[in-house]
Design an enzyme around this catalytic site. Structure first.
Site, PDB file in Angstrom:
ATOM      1  N   GLY A  12      -9.269 -10.738   8.160  1.00 35.25           N
ATOM      2  CA  GLY A  12      -8.540  -9.745   8.740  1.00 35.25           C
ATOM      3  C   GLY A  12      -9.408  -8.712   9.598  1.00 35.25           C
ATOM      4  O   GLY A  12      -9.894  -7.772   9.249  1.00 35.25           O
ATOM      5  N   GLY A  14      -8.952  -6.127  11.991  1.00 36.97           N
ATOM      6  CA  GLY A  14      -7.454  -5.159  12.322  1.00 36.97           C
ATOM      7  C   GLY A  14      -8.525  -3.485  12.385  1.00 36.97           C
ATOM      8  O   GLY A  14      -9.620  -4.238  11.780  1.00 36.97           O
ATOM      9  N   GLY A  17     -11.048  -4.409   9.571  1.00 37.43           N
ATOM     10  CA  GLY A  17     -12.181  -4.882   9.727  1.00 37.43           C
ATOM     11  C   GLY A  17     -13.199  -5.032  10.972  1.00 37.43           C
ATOM     12  O   GLY A  17     -14.291  -4.648  10.709  1.00 37.43           O
ATOM     13  N   ASN A 118      -5.456  -1.236   1.144  1.00 34.54           N
ATOM     14  CA  ASN A 118      -4.755  -0.048   0.211  1.00 34.54           C
ATOM     15  C   ASN A 118      -4.206  -1.317  -0.498  1.00 34.54           C
ATOM     16  O   ASN A 118      -3.499  -1.645  -1.327  1.00 34.54           O
ATOM     17  CB  ASN A 118      -3.895   0.507   1.717  1.00 34.54           C
ATOM     18  CG  ASN A 118      -3.207   0.850   2.604  1.00 34.54           C
ATOM     19  OD1 ASN A 118      -4.478   1.968   1.997  1.00 34.54           O
ATOM     20  ND2 ASN A 118      -2.763   1.468   3.611  1.00 34.54           N
ATOM     21  N   LYS A 222      -7.069   7.957  -4.781  1.00 37.27           N
ATOM     22  CA  LYS A 222      -6.273   7.552  -3.816  1.00 37.27           C
ATOM     23  C   LYS A 222      -5.309   6.984  -3.125  1.00 37.27           C
ATOM     24  O   LYS A 222      -4.928   6.709  -2.136  1.00 37.27           O
ATOM     25  CB  LYS A 222      -7.829   6.234  -2.570  1.00 37.27           C
ATOM     26  CG  LYS A 222      -7.496   5.476  -1.407  1.00 37.27           C
ATOM     27  CD  LYS A 222      -8.196   4.785  -0.120  1.00 37.27           C
ATOM     28  CE  LYS A 222      -6.820   4.702   1.459  1.00 37.27           C
ATOM     29  NZ  LYS A 222      -7.498   3.702   1.835  1.00 37.27           N
ATOM     30  N   ASN A 230       2.205   7.799   3.108  1.00 32.16           N
ATOM     31  CA  ASN A 230       2.554   6.966   3.691  1.00 32.16           C
ATOM     32  C   ASN A 230       4.003   6.625   3.999  1.00 32.16           C
ATOM     33  O   ASN A 230       4.281   7.055   5.344  1.00 32.16           O
ATOM     34  CB  ASN A 230       2.155   5.360   3.215  1.00 32.16           C
ATOM     35  CG  ASN A 230       0.887   4.921   3.682  1.00 32.16           C
ATOM     36  OD1 ASN A 230       0.541   4.621   5.180  1.00 32.16           O
ATOM     37  ND2 ASN A 230      -0.074   4.981   2.797  1.00 32.16           N
ATOM     38  N   GLU A 323       3.842  -2.312   3.780  1.00 32.87           N
ATOM     39  CA  GLU A 323       3.195  -2.315   2.464  1.00 32.87           C
ATOM     40  C   GLU A 323       3.608  -1.607   1.657  1.00 32.87           C
ATOM     41  O   GLU A 323       3.098  -1.969   0.259  1.00 32.87           O
ATOM     42  CB  GLU A 323       1.286  -1.870   2.738  1.00 32.87           C
ATOM     43  CG  GLU A 323       0.751  -2.930   3.678  1.00 32.87           C
ATOM     44  CD  GLU A 323      -0.978  -2.468   3.329  1.00 32.87           C
ATOM     45  OE1 GLU A 323      -1.157  -3.415   2.598  1.00 32.87           O
ATOM     46  OE2 GLU A 323      -0.944  -1.587   3.898  1.00 32.87           O
TER      47      GLU A 323
HETATM   48  C1  LIG Z   1      -4.946   6.909   9.151  1.00 39.84           C
HETATM   49  O1  LIG Z   1      -4.484   5.599   9.943  1.00 39.84           O
HETATM   50  C2  LIG Z   1      -4.596   4.294   9.425  1.00 39.84           C
HETATM   51  C3  LIG Z   1      -4.387   3.404  10.506  1.00 39.84           C
HETATM   52  O2  LIG Z   1      -2.786   3.999  10.139  1.00 39.84           O
HETATM   53  C4  LIG Z   1      -4.416   4.245   7.918  1.00 39.84           C
HETATM   54  O3  LIG Z   1      -4.781   3.046   7.787  1.00 39.84           O
HETATM   55  C5  LIG Z   1      -5.780   4.926   7.186  1.00 39.84           C
HETATM   56  O4  LIG Z   1      -4.608   4.823   5.677  1.00 39.84           O
HETATM   57  C6  LIG Z   1      -4.666   6.375   7.379  1.00 39.84           C
HETATM   58  N1  LIG Z   1      -5.588   7.642   6.650  1.00 39.84           N
HETATM   59  C7  LIG Z   1      -4.926   8.329   6.068  1.00 39.84           C
HETATM   60  C8  LIG Z   1      -5.688   9.503   5.498  1.00 39.84           C
HETATM   61  O5  LIG Z   1      -3.476   8.839   6.368  1.00 39.84           O
END
Ligand SMILES: *[C@@H]1O[C@H](CO)[C@@H](O)[C@H](O)[C@H]1NC(C)=O
Ligand SMILES: *[C@@H]1O[C@H](CO)[C@@H](O)[C@H](O)[C@H]1NC(C)=O
Ligand SMILES: *[C@@H]1O[C@H](CO)[C@@H](O)[C@H](O)[C@H]1NC(C)=O
Ligand SMILES: *[C@@H]1O[C@H](CO)[C@@H](O)[C@H](O)[C@H]1NC(C)=O
Ligand SMILES: CC(=O)N[C@H]1CO[C@H](CO)[C@@H](O)[C@@H]1O
Length: 373
Positions: A12, A14, A17, A118, A222, A230, A323
């Protein structure tokens, strides 16, 4: 690779990673091997001089860390005589099983595998679907750094957070308790942990090596940030900071619902009491208090990471699957496992429907050739 170097494989490549790989690669004792998903992606990477770049938005002058990886490989080109001793997985949760498949024959019972992803529930997938015959040494990382892609293999490190790591309990899910002495010994003996607790790496990413009960607490905390930020940023299509003064009512509903289910599913954590001074004293009830969590999400999600765009929103903008199933959907899975009825996950259902509506709308617009963003 030179004598005495240790290979660390990264599956991974991205944002997360690359962030981990580019810091690990600075250590001359380590040879980081990015595992890319296809020959096409590998050749894209090679055409970009095998180089990643990470720009630190939070440092004055916004310095860029450019790192070269000459050892990158992919399933078709992986050397048949290699073994994978240390592996860090940062793929999207729903891609984990498929991404691991071609490498399974190079993994063995002593392999150290760390998941930095995540959401919750990946461990269940690993245990039930992937490592059903034997268990390697499993570790979990929880990362709160804000980082996102700007192009190809270039990223903006937008928020400096931390990286919490821990060994996962090997037995049943009730065995969540580890002592401080156990953690200390593990760091001295385990080759992957040794790499991750090196002072330079610890400083670069604010690494905290914890007992599992501490990590789990951080993970649930978290999880709440993800479960709120999200879907809501995806639905209303905004960067995090814009929601600061207006999102409390919807976050409140999401938190209340999640908390009710987590209290049942993670009872051993909510009941945790340290045996003696060798066990960390953590205030589970205080940290997972409803009001505190709401303020925490607003602070971490909307204030500290105000310039960030959530990963789910990025997926929705780029017309990729999200996700959601592993984030908000995890609560539903828990409910089903625990025999809790739909009244426990109404908010989730509505939220998920709206995320899919937004994704559908963007796809319809893209198909029509208008601007989906
Ligand atoms: C910040 O942005 C990244 C990429 O979009 C994401 O993976 C991450 O979870 C984000 N963190 C927060 C706290 O929004
Ligand atoms: C990238 O790495 C590969 C493999 O080591 C090498 O063959 C190639 O020349 C490199 N590409 C560039 C542009 O440096
Ligand atoms: C781990 O290292 C400690 C010394 O740091 C040693 O006492 C212990 O026996 C080691 N444990 C294992 C399982 O190798
Ligand atoms: C967010 O971006 C603004 C404008 O670029 C900048 O002034 C601020 O320092 C950034 N904040 C954080 C927490 O990154
Ligand atoms: C994002 C999300 O919460 N998804 C779940 C919501 O609930 C339904 C079942 O009612 C699940 O199928 C989704 O995965």
């Amino acid at each position: 690779m030179t004598q005495g170097q240790q290979r660390v494989f990264i599956l991974g490549f991205g944002s997360i990673g690359v962030l981990l790989a580019s810091q690990l690669q600075r250590n001359a004792q380590i040879s980081v091997v990015p595992l890319l998903r296809s020959e096409k992606r590998l050749s894209d990477f090679e055409n970009l001089r095998n180089t990643t770049s990470v720009k630190s938005l939070f440092l004055t002058g916004q310095p860029t860390n450019e790192v070269e990886f000459t050892g990158a490989t992919c399933p078709e080109q992986f050397p048949k005589d290699w073994k994978i001793d240390n592996l860090i997985i940062t793929t999207k949760t729903y891609q984990t099983k498929e991404a691991l498949e071609p490498y399974m024959k190079f993994i063995h019972p002593q392999t150290n595998v760390m998941l930095v992803q995540n959401g919750l529930g990946v461990l269940e997938v690993l245990n039930n679907d992937i490592f059903s015959e034997y268990k390697p040494n499993l570790f979990q990382g929880v990362i709160s750094h804000g980082i996102y892609q700007t192009s190809g293999f270039s990223f903006n490190h937008a928020g400096f957070g931390n990286l919490k790591i821990s060994r996962l309990p090997s037995g049943d899910s009730d065995g969540i308790v580890q002592s401080n002495t156990f953690v200390k010994k593990d760091a001295e003996n385990n080759s992957l942990l040794q790499v991750l607790v090196q002072p330079e790496f610890v400083k670069a990413l604010n690494v905290m090596h914890l007992t599992y009960q501490e990590l789990l607490l951080g993970q649930l905390e978290k999880y709440m940030v993800n479960a709120c930020m999200n879907p809501v940023t995806s639905i209303v299509d905004s960067i995090n900071g814009d929601l600061k003064d207006i999102a409390a009512p919807i976050f409140d509903l999401i938190i209340a619902e999640c908390l009710e289910v987590l209290k049942i599913a993670y009872k051993p954590l909510f009941d945790y009491k340290p045996h003696d001074a060798d066990y960390p004293s953590i205030d589970v009830i205080g940290i997972l208090d409803h009001k505190r969590l709401l303020n925490f999400v607003l602070k971490i999600g909307c204030d500290l990471n105000r310039n960030n765009s959530s990963s789910m929103r990025q997926d929705v903008i780029n017309l990729r699957d999200t996700e959601a199933e592993y984030i908000n959907g995890y609560i539903v899975k828990l409910c089903k496992k625990l025999g809790l009825g739909p009244e426990y996950y109404k908010t989730n259902q509505t939220i998920e429907t709206l995320v899919n509506l937004r994704l559908g709308l963007n796809r319809v617009r893209a198909a029509k050739g208008s601007d989906a963003k």
